[in-house]
Scaffold this active site. Structure first.
Site, PDB file in Angstrom:
ATOM      1  N   HIS A 155       0.912  -1.196   0.010  1.00 41.44           N
ATOM      2  CA  HIS A 155      -0.038  -0.161   0.002  1.00 41.44           C
ATOM      3  C   HIS A 155       0.810   1.134  -0.045  1.00 41.44           C
ATOM      4  CE1 HIS A 155      -3.722  -2.197   2.145  1.00 41.44           C
ATOM      5  NE2 HIS A 155      -3.974  -1.881   0.827  1.00 41.44           N
ATOM      6  N   CYS A 249      -1.953   3.147   9.333  1.00 40.12           N
ATOM      7  CA  CYS A 249      -3.227   2.259   8.513  1.00 40.12           C
ATOM      8  C   CYS A 249      -4.303   2.225   9.479  1.00 40.12           C
ATOM      9  CB  CYS A 249      -2.669   0.903   8.635  1.00 40.12           C
ATOM     10  SG  CYS A 249      -1.092   0.581   7.458  1.00 40.12           S
TER      11      CYS A 249
HETATM   12  N1  ARG Z   1      -4.093  -6.683   6.566  1.00 40.83           N
HETATM   13  C1  ARG Z   1      -4.189  -5.736   6.117  1.00 40.83           C
HETATM   14  C2  ARG Z   1      -4.157  -5.886   4.603  1.00 40.83           C
HETATM   15  O1  ARG Z   1      -3.638  -6.745   4.169  1.00 40.83           O
HETATM   16  C3  ARG Z   1      -3.254  -4.512   6.443  1.00 40.83           C
HETATM   17  C4  ARG Z   1      -3.838  -3.428   5.776  1.00 40.83           C
HETATM   18  C5  ARG Z   1      -2.833  -2.066   5.989  1.00 40.83           C
HETATM   19  N2  ARG Z   1      -3.226  -1.006   5.469  1.00 40.83           N
HETATM   20  C6  ARG Z   1      -2.709  -0.191   5.053  1.00 40.83           C
HETATM   21  N3  ARG Z   1      -3.308   1.171   4.862  1.00 40.83           N
HETATM   22  N4  ARG Z   1      -1.444   0.004   4.682  1.00 40.83           N
HETATM   23  O2  ARG Z   1      -5.163  -5.280   3.930  1.00 40.83           O
END
Ligand code: ARG
Length: 256
Positions: A155, A249
């Site tokens: 992300h 996050c």
């Molecule tokens: N386990 C979540 C996923 O894989 C973590 C999300 C992390 N969020 C972020 N905005 N980086 O989607």
């Protein structure tokens, strides 16, 4: 400044949809709750307001509210469309929250994971793609897109963090060259995070005024932030890093 958070009542590593997640490396739920409480408390201590969306059983990743949506101007909001079915069930709960709070809902047919992948950088909106959100989504909202190339940083908010004015933290190893040039072309002040600290989620930080809340263990990053006039607040995030997330996050900025 208002933040949307979701209590970690149903948090856990129930499946694996990124390379940080290993179902045999489960989260300590008591520790996770303590770490989340410290973040919630710190955000309020620094003068911001926190509102909450109710957690839902069997949706462990709902804690990562950054991925709920992207706020535009005039209370317009794009609700995310998650790439993985494991998270797609979150969409209706986030949608209801925004509907009940007076937002105008916008939908997309392309995958898009909200403010986890689209970040305001001064007057620009930068859209990340490569792992989760689809590049084609961004034609609706911005011309500035960057490609993520390193699966540890799937992300955009795991490797890029706009700060005040045009300061920004970045882990350059997460992008292809053209994308790095795109970010650098805005002429901001770059704080380049070393890989070891990027992997502790140093870039996954929450800024409130001159304060930066970031995960513990990132001393070089803290030093650079301090030299640039920021006050740093390091928090333990071990249980959320097991899921591939940390401070930023776990939050969604609703307004500045
Ligand atoms: N386990 C979540 C996923 O894989 C973590 C999300 C992390 N969020 C972020 N905005 N980086 O989607």
């Amino acid at each position: 400044m208002d933040f949307l958070l979701c209590k970690p009542d149903h948090y856990g590593i129930n499946y694996s949809i990124n390379l940080w997640m290993d179902i045999s490396n489960s989260a300590d739920v008591i520790k996770a709750k303590q770490q989340w409480d410290c973040l919630d408390k710190k955000i309020k201590e620094l003068g911001a307001n926190v509102v909450y969306v109710d957690p839902v059983k069997d949706l462990p990743d709902m804690v990562f509210t950054s991925n709920a949506a992207l706020l535009l101007t005039n209370k317009d909001v794009y609700i995310s469309k998650f790439k993985h079915s494991e998270r797609s069930h979150e969409e209706k709960y986030f949608r209801s929250w925004f509907e009940n709070n007076g937002y105008n809902i916008l939908d997309t047919n392309e995958y898009f994971e909200g403010a986890g992948d689209a970040l305001y950088f001064g007057p620009n909106l930068v859209g990340g793609h490569g792992f989760r959100s689809e590049k084609s989504f961004y034609k609706h909202i911005t011309q500035t897109t960057v490609r993520l190339t390193n699966p540890h940083f799937y992300h955009l908010d795991t490797c890029f963090c706009p700060l005040k004015k045009m300061d920004y933290m970045i882990f350059p190893g997460a992008f292809d060259e053209e994308s790095l040039n795109t970010i650098r072309s805005f002429g901001g002040n770059e704080i380049s995070v070393p890989e070891s600290e990027a992997k502790l989620f140093a870039c996954n930080a929450v800024r409130i005024e001159n304060n930066v809340i970031l995960p513990a263990g990132c001393s070089q990053t803290e030093k650079m932030l301090n030299e640039n006039g920021y006050i740093t607040h390091a928090l333990e995030m071990s249980e959320f890093i097991k899921s591939g997330g940390a401070c930023k996050c776990l939050t969604l900025v609703l307004n500045d």
